[in-house]
Motif scaffolding. Structure first.
Motif, PDB file in Angstrom:
ATOM      1  N   PRO A   1       4.880   0.272   4.960  1.00  0.00           N
ATOM      2  CA  PRO A   1       3.811  -0.050   4.007  1.00  0.00           C
ATOM      3  C   PRO A   1       3.869   0.874   2.791  1.00  0.00           C
ATOM      4  CG  PRO A   1       2.929   1.125   5.902  1.00  0.00           C
ATOM      5  CD  PRO A   1       4.401   1.015   6.119  1.00  0.00           C
ATOM      6  N   ARG A   2       3.596   0.315   1.615  1.00  0.00           N
ATOM      7  CA  ARG A   2       3.545   1.094   0.372  1.00  0.00           C
ATOM      8  C   ARG A   2       2.202   0.834  -0.296  1.00  0.00           C
ATOM      9  NH1 ARG A   2       9.048   1.786  -1.074  1.00  0.00           N
ATOM     10  NH2 ARG A   2      10.113   2.381   0.850  1.00  0.00           N
ATOM     11  N   ALA A   3       1.414   1.901  -0.451  1.00  0.00           N
ATOM     12  CA  ALA A   3       0.109   1.764  -1.098  1.00  0.00           C
ATOM     13  C   ALA A   3       0.292   1.494  -2.586  1.00  0.00           C
ATOM     14  CB  ALA A   3      -0.708   3.041  -0.893  1.00  0.00           C
ATOM     15  N   LYS A   4      -0.580   0.662  -3.162  1.00  0.00           N
ATOM     16  CA  LYS A   4      -0.480   0.351  -4.590  1.00  0.00           C
ATOM     17  C   LYS A   4      -0.954   1.512  -5.442  1.00  0.00           C
ATOM     18  CE  LYS A   4      -0.916  -4.625  -3.867  1.00  0.00           C
ATOM     19  NZ  LYS A   4      -1.662  -5.867  -4.149  1.00  0.00           N
ATOM     20  N   ASP A   5      -1.935   2.278  -4.946  1.00  0.00           N
ATOM     21  CA  ASP A   5      -2.417   3.471  -5.641  1.00  0.00           C
ATOM     22  C   ASP A   5      -2.165   4.674  -4.757  1.00  0.00           C
ATOM     23  OD1 ASP A   5      -3.438   2.118  -7.900  1.00  0.00           O
ATOM     24  OD2 ASP A   5      -5.189   1.508  -6.721  1.00  0.00           O
TER      25      ASP A   5
ATOM     26  N   GLU B   1      -9.178  -7.798   9.343  1.00  0.00           N
ATOM     27  CA  GLU B   1      -9.202  -6.524   8.629  1.00  0.00           C
ATOM     28  C   GLU B   1      -8.707  -5.372   9.507  1.00  0.00           C
ATOM     29  OE1 GLU B   1      -9.278  -4.276   5.533  1.00  0.00           O
ATOM     30  OE2 GLU B   1     -10.243  -6.225   5.272  1.00  0.00           O
ATOM     31  N   SER B   2      -9.067  -5.409  10.794  1.00  0.00           N
ATOM     32  CA  SER B   2      -8.636  -4.329  11.696  1.00  0.00           C
ATOM     33  C   SER B   2      -7.117  -4.317  11.852  1.00  0.00           C
ATOM     34  CB  SER B   2      -9.305  -4.485  13.064  1.00  0.00           C
ATOM     35  OG  SER B   2      -9.007  -5.757  13.631  1.00  0.00           O
ATOM     36  N   ILE B   3      -6.498  -5.520  11.883  1.00  0.00           N
ATOM     37  CA  ILE B   3      -5.042  -5.604  11.997  1.00  0.00           C
ATOM     38  C   ILE B   3      -4.396  -5.219  10.670  1.00  0.00           C
ATOM     39  CG2 ILE B   3      -3.105  -7.113  12.526  1.00  0.00           C
ATOM     40  CD1 ILE B   3      -4.936  -6.460  14.876  1.00  0.00           C
ATOM     41  N   ALA B   4      -5.018  -5.611   9.549  1.00  0.00           N
ATOM     42  CA  ALA B   4      -4.486  -5.231   8.238  1.00  0.00           C
ATOM     43  C   ALA B   4      -4.452  -3.716   8.089  1.00  0.00           C
ATOM     44  CB  ALA B   4      -5.336  -5.860   7.130  1.00  0.00           C
ATOM     45  N   THR B   5      -5.478  -3.043   8.607  1.00  0.00           N
ATOM     46  CA  THR B   5      -5.509  -1.583   8.561  1.00  0.00           C
ATOM     47  C   THR B   5      -4.371  -1.000   9.386  1.00  0.00           C
ATOM     48  OG1 THR B   5      -7.916  -1.594   8.300  1.00  0.00           O
ATOM     49  CG2 THR B   5      -6.910   0.453   9.051  1.00  0.00           C
ATOM     50  N   LYS B   6      -4.112  -1.593  10.553  1.00  0.00           N
ATOM     51  CA  LYS B   6      -3.031  -1.110  11.410  1.00  0.00           C
ATOM     52  C   LYS B   6      -1.674  -1.376  10.777  1.00  0.00           C
ATOM     53  CE  LYS B   6      -1.435  -1.305  16.226  1.00  0.00           C
ATOM     54  NZ  LYS B   6      -1.661  -1.907  17.560  1.00  0.00           N
ATOM     55  N   LEU B   7      -1.484  -2.578  10.231  1.00  0.00           N
ATOM     56  CA  LEU B   7      -0.228  -2.908   9.570  1.00  0.00           C
ATOM     57  C   LEU B   7      -0.003  -2.025   8.358  1.00  0.00           C
ATOM     58  CD1 LEU B   7      -0.159  -6.822   9.663  1.00  0.00           C
ATOM     59  CD2 LEU B   7       1.408  -5.280  10.840  1.00  0.00           C
ATOM     60  N   GLY B   8      -1.100  -1.692   7.654  1.00  0.00           N
ATOM     61  CA  GLY B   8      -0.988  -0.861   6.468  1.00  0.00           C
ATOM     62  C   GLY B   8      -0.646   0.575   6.775  1.00  0.00           C
ATOM     63  N   GLY B   9      -0.814   0.976   8.030  1.00  0.00           N
ATOM     64  CA  GLY B   9      -0.388   2.305   8.449  1.00  0.00           C
ATOM     65  C   GLY B   9      -1.157   3.440   7.821  1.00  0.00           C
ATOM     66  N   ASN B  10      -2.379   3.174   7.318  1.00  0.00           N
ATOM     67  CA  ASN B  10      -3.172   4.240   6.726  1.00  0.00           C
ATOM     68  C   ASN B  10      -3.639   5.179   7.833  1.00  0.00           C
ATOM     69  OD1 ASN B  10      -5.279   5.823   5.573  1.00  0.00           O
ATOM     70  ND2 ASN B  10      -5.550   4.283   3.980  1.00  0.00           N
ATOM     71  N   VAL B  11      -3.056   6.363   7.875  1.00  0.00           N
ATOM     72  CA  VAL B  11      -3.283   7.302   8.978  1.00  0.00           C
ATOM     73  C   VAL B  11      -4.753   7.616   9.157  1.00  0.00           C
ATOM     74  CG1 VAL B  11      -2.757   9.600   9.849  1.00  0.00           C
ATOM     75  CG2 VAL B  11      -1.003   8.282   8.639  1.00  0.00           C
TER      76      VAL B  11
ATOM     77  N   ILE C   1      -4.682  10.703   0.843  1.00  0.00           N
ATOM     78  CA  ILE C   1      -5.493  10.028   1.838  1.00  0.00           C
ATOM     79  C   ILE C   1      -4.870   8.691   2.224  1.00  0.00           C
ATOM     80  CG2 ILE C   1      -7.778   9.101   2.361  1.00  0.00           C
ATOM     81  CD1 ILE C   1      -7.692  12.107   2.169  1.00  0.00           C
ATOM     82  N   ALA C   2      -4.125   8.077   1.289  1.00  0.00           N
ATOM     83  CA  ALA C   2      -3.561   6.751   1.537  1.00  0.00           C
ATOM     84  C   ALA C   2      -2.142   6.820   2.088  1.00  0.00           C
ATOM     85  CB  ALA C   2      -3.563   5.937   0.247  1.00  0.00           C
ATOM     86  N   THR C   3      -1.759   7.975   2.618  1.00  0.00           N
ATOM     87  CA  THR C   3      -0.429   8.095   3.210  1.00  0.00           C
ATOM     88  C   THR C   3      -0.238   7.033   4.297  1.00  0.00           C
ATOM     89  OG1 THR C   3      -0.366  10.459   2.767  1.00  0.00           O
ATOM     90  CG2 THR C   3       1.126   9.629   4.444  1.00  0.00           C
ATOM     91  N   ARG C   4       0.905   6.388   4.296  1.00  0.00           N
ATOM     92  CA  ARG C   4       1.148   5.251   5.179  1.00  0.00           C
ATOM     93  C   ARG C   4       2.142   5.583   6.281  1.00  0.00           C
ATOM     94  NH1 ARG C   4      -2.649   1.142   3.748  1.00  0.00           N
ATOM     95  NH2 ARG C   4      -3.463   2.004   1.833  1.00  0.00           N
ATOM     96  N   MET C   5       1.933   4.987   7.445  1.00  0.00           N
ATOM     97  CA  MET C   5       2.808   5.183   8.591  1.00  0.00           C
ATOM     98  C   MET C   5       3.564   3.886   8.889  1.00  0.00           C
ATOM     99  SD  MET C   5       1.838   6.469  12.460  1.00  0.00           S
ATOM    100  CE  MET C   5       1.316   8.067  11.823  1.00  0.00           C
ATOM    101  N   PRO C   6       4.912   3.920   8.933  1.00  0.00           N
ATOM    102  CA  PRO C   6       5.681   2.711   9.254  1.00  0.00           C
ATOM    103  C   PRO C   6       5.346   2.200  10.652  1.00  0.00           C
ATOM    104  CG  PRO C   6       7.083   4.419   8.328  1.00  0.00           C
ATOM    105  CD  PRO C   6       5.769   5.065   8.621  1.00  0.00           C
ATOM    106  N   LEU C   7       5.601   0.912  10.860  1.00  0.00           N
ATOM    107  CA  LEU C   7       5.342   0.278  12.142  1.00  0.00           C
ATOM    108  C   LEU C   7       6.615  -0.390  12.636  1.00  0.00           C
ATOM    109  CD1 LEU C   7       1.916  -1.403  11.360  1.00  0.00           C
ATOM    110  CD2 LEU C   7       2.268   0.569  12.823  1.00  0.00           C
TER     111      LEU C   7
END
Length: 215
Positions: free
Chosen positions: A175-179, A102-112, A183-189
């Protein structure tokens, strides 16, 4: 492993060999020529361990799942460097029943914002819903034509290249959030570096632009 020599063509086949907790079938041909030796290689991957394939990637050793794919390449040369530099062909890969910390998924998801509160010591796992990758290989460089991975809350879309000749990787994941929400702004990796020291870093500039756009 079976090897045959017919009309100067040396053919080696591997049938259902177990490699990295999966199955591997391959056919490898060597055709000696006046100028240089021609090579061709076809392989099928079946239920390969995703964790074993990502063992060299920082923080991704706990990823699980199975990978299936096809690889077909041709090359020519009398030296190892020449062969790598002339590689041409295609690679396709799909992932099934995958799970990622989950911690890596959060990082990959780029949720600032979520990254600020992510528990790096958590043992929770996030499922990989599906993933597909396709590369065209030319002159020893594999260029991504399709790179997509879907998790619960977002999907990752990638682009970039793997330089087999120089043993370097440079891939950007968006990363592209589904909703959508601010708050769900994503940061590329960016996944980059030599094969034996691959790093995973946020693309801060693009992340800030993404954060400011809705404002």
């Amino acid at each position: 492993i079976a090897t045959s020599l017919v009309y100067i063509v040396l053919t080696t086949t591997i049938d259902e060999s177990t490699i990295a907790e999966g199955q591997f079938e391959a056919a490898f041909q060597v055709l000696p020529g006046a100028a240089s030796t021609e090579l061709s290689f076809q392989a099928t991957l079946k239920n390969m361990s995703l964790g074993a394939m990502l063992a060299q990637v920082e923080d991704l050793q706990d990823v699980s799942g199975t990978a299936n794919g096809e690889l077909a390449v041709a090359a020519a040369g009398d030296k190892f460097e020449e062969v790598l530099g002339s590689l041409a062909g295609k690679l396709s890969l799909t992932i099934e029943s995958g799970r990622i910390p989950e911690s890596i998924a959060t990082k990959l998801g780029g949720n600032v914002f979520a990254m600020l509160f992510a528990n790096a010591g958590s043992h929770d796992m996030a499922p990989i819903r599906c993933a597909a990758f396709e590369f065209d290989i030319d002159n020893g460089v594999a260029e991504g034509k399709k790179m997509v991975m879907e998790l619960d809350d977002y999907a990752l879309f990638g682009d970039g290249k793997i330089n087999i000749r120089e043993q370097q990787i440079d891939i950007r994941l968006v990363p592209r959030a589904k909703d959508f929400s601010l708050i769900a702004t994503r940061m590329p990796l960016r996944i980059h570096g030599p094969f034996d020291d691959i790093e995973l870093d946020p693309v801060v500039g693009e992340g800030l632009n993404s954060l400011l756009t809705p404002i």
